[in-house]
Structure formats: C-alpha cells, structure tokens
Design a protein around this motif. Sequence first.
Motif, PDB file in Angstrom:
ATOM      1  N   GLU A 133       0.945  -1.691  -0.162  1.00 46.95           N
ATOM      2  CA  GLU A 133      -0.268  -0.585   0.199  1.00 46.95           C
ATOM      3  C   GLU A 133       0.535   1.109  -0.279  1.00 46.95           C
ATOM      4  O   GLU A 133       1.005   2.266  -0.710  1.00 46.95           O
ATOM      5  CB  GLU A 133      -1.314  -0.269   1.308  1.00 46.95           C
ATOM      6  CG  GLU A 133      -1.818  -1.179   1.238  1.00 46.95           C
ATOM      7  CD  GLU A 133      -2.088  -2.139   1.387  1.00 46.95           C
ATOM      8  OE1 GLU A 133      -1.815  -3.415   1.506  1.00 46.95           O
ATOM      9  OE2 GLU A 133      -0.756  -2.264   2.008  1.00 46.95           O
ATOM     10  N   ASP A 134       2.081   0.454   1.101  1.00 49.41           N
ATOM     11  CA  ASP A 134       2.594   2.311   0.757  1.00 49.41           C
ATOM     12  C   ASP A 134       3.414   2.550  -0.393  1.00 49.41           C
ATOM     13  O   ASP A 134       3.351   3.306  -0.973  1.00 49.41           O
ATOM     14  CB  ASP A 134       3.561   2.051   1.972  1.00 49.41           C
ATOM     15  CG  ASP A 134       3.264   2.679   3.428  1.00 49.41           C
ATOM     16  OD1 ASP A 134       2.117   3.486   3.885  1.00 49.41           O
ATOM     17  OD2 ASP A 134       3.969   2.161   4.234  1.00 49.41           O
ATOM     18  N   LEU A 135       4.324   1.490  -0.884  1.00 44.46           N
ATOM     19  CA  LEU A 135       4.065   1.623  -2.188  1.00 44.46           C
ATOM     20  C   LEU A 135       3.823   1.926  -3.548  1.00 44.46           C
ATOM     21  O   LEU A 135       3.775   2.956  -4.145  1.00 44.46           O
ATOM     22  CB  LEU A 135       4.990   0.107  -2.326  1.00 44.46           C
ATOM     23  CG  LEU A 135       5.953   0.052  -3.338  1.00 44.46           C
ATOM     24  CD1 LEU A 135       7.361   0.283  -3.541  1.00 44.46           C
ATOM     25  CD2 LEU A 135       6.728  -0.985  -4.786  1.00 44.46           C
ATOM     26  N   THR A 136       1.962   1.791  -3.167  1.00 48.38           N
ATOM     27  CA  THR A 136       1.302   1.995  -3.982  1.00 48.38           C
ATOM     28  C   THR A 136       1.546   3.486  -3.673  1.00 48.38           C
ATOM     29  O   THR A 136       1.037   4.777  -4.907  1.00 48.38           O
ATOM     30  CB  THR A 136       0.117   2.222  -3.808  1.00 48.38           C
ATOM     31  OG1 THR A 136       0.346   0.081  -4.535  1.00 48.38           O
ATOM     32  CG2 THR A 136      -0.791   2.433  -5.305  1.00 48.38           C
ATOM     33  N   LEU A 137       1.024   4.553  -2.573  1.00 44.11           N
ATOM     34  CA  LEU A 137       1.229   5.494  -2.699  1.00 44.11           C
ATOM     35  C   LEU A 137       2.283   6.694  -2.683  1.00 44.11           C
ATOM     36  O   LEU A 137       1.833   7.298  -4.037  1.00 44.11           O
ATOM     37  CB  LEU A 137       0.575   5.807  -1.162  1.00 44.11           C
ATOM     38  CG  LEU A 137       0.755   7.477  -0.341  1.00 44.11           C
ATOM     39  CD1 LEU A 137      -0.503   7.809  -0.502  1.00 44.11           C
ATOM     40  CD2 LEU A 137       0.941   7.435   1.354  1.00 44.11           C
ATOM     41  N   ALA A 138       3.631   5.837  -2.659  1.00 40.54           N
ATOM     42  CA  ALA A 138       4.587   6.907  -3.105  1.00 40.54           C
ATOM     43  C   ALA A 138       5.064   6.544  -4.291  1.00 40.54           C
ATOM     44  O   ALA A 138       4.892   8.075  -4.710  1.00 40.54           O
ATOM     45  CB  ALA A 138       5.268   6.357  -2.576  1.00 40.54           C
ATOM     46  N   ALA A 139       4.422   5.870  -4.906  1.00 40.30           N
ATOM     47  CA  ALA A 139       4.689   5.630  -6.738  1.00 40.30           C
ATOM     48  C   ALA A 139       3.982   6.719  -7.605  1.00 40.30           C
ATOM     49  O   ALA A 139       4.149   7.227  -8.127  1.00 40.30           O
ATOM     50  CB  ALA A 139       4.312   4.514  -6.903  1.00 40.30           C
ATOM     51  N   SER A 140       2.576   7.113  -6.916  1.00 42.77           N
ATOM     52  CA  SER A 140       1.717   8.295  -6.784  1.00 42.77           C
ATOM     53  C   SER A 140       1.789   9.571  -7.116  1.00 42.77           C
ATOM     54  O   SER A 140       1.327   9.527  -7.734  1.00 42.77           O
ATOM     55  CB  SER A 140      -0.240   7.897  -6.395  1.00 42.77           C
ATOM     56  OG  SER A 140      -0.159   7.573  -5.457  1.00 42.77           O
ATOM     57  N   LEU A 141       2.305   9.633  -5.910  1.00 39.46           N
ATOM     58  CA  LEU A 141       3.056  11.047  -5.330  1.00 39.46           C
ATOM     59  C   LEU A 141       4.270  10.988  -5.849  1.00 39.46           C
ATOM     60  O   LEU A 141       4.665  13.087  -5.400  1.00 39.46           O
ATOM     61  CB  LEU A 141       2.431  10.976  -3.736  1.00 39.46           C
ATOM     62  CG  LEU A 141       1.093  10.873  -3.481  1.00 39.46           C
ATOM     63  CD1 LEU A 141       1.123  10.574  -2.011  1.00 39.46           C
ATOM     64  CD2 LEU A 141      -0.012  12.293  -3.717  1.00 39.46           C
ATOM     65  N   LEU A 142       5.238  10.976  -6.260  1.00 35.04           N
ATOM     66  CA  LEU A 142       6.684  11.327  -6.380  1.00 35.04           C
ATOM     67  C   LEU A 142       6.300  12.453  -7.932  1.00 35.04           C
ATOM     68  O   LEU A 142       5.532  12.265  -8.848  1.00 35.04           O
ATOM     69  CB  LEU A 142       7.278   9.952  -7.141  1.00 35.04           C
ATOM     70  CG  LEU A 142       7.922   8.804  -6.100  1.00 35.04           C
ATOM     71  CD1 LEU A 142       8.228   7.948  -6.810  1.00 35.04           C
ATOM     72  CD2 LEU A 142       8.173   9.555  -4.984  1.00 35.04           C
ATOM     73  N   ARG A 143       6.939  13.270  -7.646  1.00 44.15           N
ATOM     74  CA  ARG A 143       7.131  14.269  -8.166  1.00 44.15           C
ATOM     75  C   ARG A 143       8.715  14.080  -8.954  1.00 44.15           C
ATOM     76  O   ARG A 143       9.447  13.919  -8.814  1.00 44.15           O
ATOM     77  CB  ARG A 143       6.595  15.788  -7.731  1.00 44.15           C
ATOM     78  CG  ARG A 143       5.171  15.778  -7.578  1.00 44.15           C
ATOM     79  CD  ARG A 143       5.163  17.462  -7.550  1.00 44.15           C
ATOM     80  NE  ARG A 143       5.200  18.265  -8.410  1.00 44.15           N
ATOM     81  CZ  ARG A 143       5.050  19.561  -8.077  1.00 44.15           C
ATOM     82  NH1 ARG A 143       4.814  19.799  -6.868  1.00 44.15           N
ATOM     83  NH2 ARG A 143       5.797  20.248  -8.559  1.00 44.15           N
ATOM     84  N   VAL A 144       8.687  15.161 -10.509  1.00 44.11           N
ATOM     85  CA  VAL A 144      10.344  14.813 -10.715  1.00 44.11           C
ATOM     86  C   VAL A 144      11.334  16.129 -10.125  1.00 44.11           C
ATOM     87  O   VAL A 144       9.944  17.077  -9.749  1.00 44.11           O
ATOM     88  CB  VAL A 144       9.913  15.298 -12.339  1.00 44.11           C
ATOM     89  CG1 VAL A 144      10.851  16.270 -12.851  1.00 44.11           C
ATOM     90  CG2 VAL A 144       9.109  14.943 -13.169  1.00 44.11           C
ATOM     91  N   SER A 145      12.110  16.054  -9.842  1.00 40.69           N
ATOM     92  CA  SER A 145      12.883  16.838  -8.969  1.00 40.69           C
ATOM     93  C   SER A 145      14.430  17.709  -9.307  1.00 40.69           C
ATOM     94  O   SER A 145      14.369  16.597 -11.040  1.00 40.69           O
ATOM     95  CB  SER A 145      12.634  16.387  -6.952  1.00 40.69           C
ATOM     96  OG  SER A 145      13.417  17.157  -6.251  1.00 40.69           O
ATOM     97  N   SER A 146      14.991  17.339  -8.334  1.00 42.77           N
ATOM     98  CA  SER A 146      16.794  17.256  -8.900  1.00 42.77           C
ATOM     99  C   SER A 146      17.310  16.915  -8.174  1.00 42.77           C
ATOM    100  O   SER A 146      16.930  17.705  -6.579  1.00 42.77           O
ATOM    101  CB  SER A 146      16.859  18.791  -9.643  1.00 42.77           C
ATOM    102  OG  SER A 146      18.167  18.550  -9.737  1.00 42.77           O
ATOM    103  N   MET A 147      18.828  17.215  -8.021  1.00 43.80           N
ATOM    104  CA  MET A 147      20.085  16.955  -7.330  1.00 43.80           C
ATOM    105  C   MET A 147      20.708  18.041  -6.703  1.00 43.80           C
ATOM    106  O   MET A 147      21.124  18.627  -5.915  1.00 43.80           O
ATOM    107  CB  MET A 147      20.746  16.048  -7.290  1.00 43.80           C
ATOM    108  CG  MET A 147      20.656  14.273  -7.393  1.00 43.80           C
ATOM    109  SD  MET A 147      19.491  14.067  -6.038  1.00 43.80           S
ATOM    110  CE  MET A 147      20.700  13.531  -4.634  1.00 43.80           C
ATOM    111  N   PHE A 148      20.566  18.731  -8.151  1.00 45.83           N
ATOM    112  CA  PHE A 148      20.883  20.197  -8.219  1.00 45.83           C
ATOM    113  C   PHE A 148      22.760  20.475  -7.785  1.00 45.83           C
ATOM    114  O   PHE A 148      22.858  21.545  -7.249  1.00 45.83           O
ATOM    115  CB  PHE A 148      20.105  21.039  -6.849  1.00 45.83           C
ATOM    116  CG  PHE A 148      18.595  21.947  -7.092  1.00 45.83           C
ATOM    117  CD1 PHE A 148      18.427  22.317  -7.905  1.00 45.83           C
ATOM    118  CD2 PHE A 148      17.454  20.629  -6.522  1.00 45.83           C
ATOM    119  CE1 PHE A 148      16.987  22.435  -8.252  1.00 45.83           C
ATOM    120  CE2 PHE A 148      16.059  20.622  -6.379  1.00 45.83           C
ATOM    121  CZ  PHE A 148      16.188  21.981  -7.225  1.00 45.83           C
ATOM    122  N   VAL A 149      23.039  19.315  -8.071  1.00 43.92           N
ATOM    123  CA  VAL A 149      24.615  19.101  -8.118  1.00 43.92           C
ATOM    124  C   VAL A 149      25.013  20.831  -9.143  1.00 43.92           C
ATOM    125  O   VAL A 149      25.759  21.185  -8.541  1.00 43.92           O
ATOM    126  CB  VAL A 149      24.957  18.360  -8.462  1.00 43.92           C
ATOM    127  CG1 VAL A 149      26.320  18.089  -8.893  1.00 43.92           C
ATOM    128  CG2 VAL A 149      24.933  17.009  -7.555  1.00 43.92           C
TER     129      VAL A 149
END
Length: 267
Positions: free
Chosen positions: A175-191
Amino acid sequence: MDAPAAAQGGCGNKHIVLVHGACLGGWSWFKVATPLRAAGYRVDAPDLAASGVDPRPLREVPTFRDYTQPLLDLLASLPEGHRVVLVGHSLGGVNVALAAETFPDKVAAVVFLCAFMPDCAARPSHVMEKFVEGKWLDSMDTEMKPQDAEGKLPMSMMFGARIIREKFLQLCSPEDLTLAASLLRVSSMFVEDLVLQQPYTKERYGSVRKVYIVCTEDHGIVDKFQRWMVENNPVDEVKEIAADHVVMLSRPDELVRCLTDIADKYA
C-alpha cells in the motif's frame, strides 16, 4: 497510533521540522507527524519548492536555495528565541544544512536521517559527488534529463518503479509503495548549482548540534556510505534503525521513538 511512552507528558512547546527528500513531499511524513503531534510536539512538514502540493514546476526552481526557500521562510517566520529540531531525509540533509547555516540561532539540533550530510571543508555538493564517483547506487530506471537546451537549469530526476521497489521502499507495505509511486514528482539533485557554492561555515552550520540516524537496511544511501559521512564530519550522536531508505513509511514507530528522544535531549 498511540503516542510513544518517551514522548508522553512534558514535551512542552518542542518544535520538530521534518524535511523530505528528492521527488517526495511533506506527505511522506504522515505516519511520523501524526503521533508526534498527538504526543504534544509542534510539527511542521513543509513541501519544498516544486514538491508535494507546491504548484511550481521544477523549471521555475533554478537553484538549490530556491528549492529550499519554503523551509527558510518557515524558519524566518519564527519568533526570536524559538528553536527547532530540523530533520532532513536523504537529499533533505543538504536542505537542513543550508537552513542551519542561514539560521543557526533558530536550530536546537540538526538530524540527518539516512541523509546526505555536508561538512564545513568542502562545497555542499561534495558528499553527493563522492556518492556518484564511488558508484554506491545503481541508478536502474531513474530518469535523468536536461530541462533546457542551454543547460542553464539543473538536471531533472525521476525515480522509476524498479528502483523505488528494490532500493528505496523494499521493506514498505504494498500500500505504501502504491501511495509513493502515485505521489512522486520530478525533482533534481541540484548538483550543478551546489558545486558553485561555498562550504557552509564552522561558525554557523558547524556550531549546531548534529545527530545522524543510520538506516542499516538502506539500499539507496547504503549503511557504509552513511557511516563514511559521519567519519568525514563527526556528529554529537549516532542512532540506528533497522530500516530501508524511506524509513518514515517502513518503520514509523521506531523513528518516532528516535525523534522524541532527540527532541527531549537537545531542544
């Protein structure tokens, strides 16, 4: 969820600020923030820029300071004399380090939760550069791509389903895996931006009390690399949790106990 025994009674106005990692948001702390608040702690879990429900797209967040600004605004709004326990997860370790550099007088302690932890000798990007150089993590199906043809914006990053399942949330429930997969957003490491910044100073960031929480089953930022960062930049205390990288979802009870211990000791 019952409030942990260590936190019941007498936590007063102790304030904990929970800072998420790349591609996540303040939502990732829901299993931790809820019992901490029930135990009487003041808790904030802000969305960093272009994260969680923050409406901005990543292209409108060109620098790491821009990305961190919601956290800096939160600390700037606190009254004089008010001090918080800052908790940074994963990339959030660099966010809380910047916050401590900017507002050292408002930070009772900085907690690095299986997080990148800068030192005061090298630029803030150094620990991430060492992580990449050492090939500590197989990027698997992580998608990294430029945001603009000129290369003025930092490289975008989005974790794929396989790396999430095998490296970051391998101990989490389906369930947590499903939740996380649905809420992730494109981000950056800003290196690209962090490599241009000066080291955080001994007088400011270096003066703040620090605790590192090692997650011993972390397949993302592995145990050995977490301990290398502690050797590279010694802290006041090291704690351990037998957890994967997204410990706030997989082992929330253990993390709540750990954070209440830290808040009661340092705040």
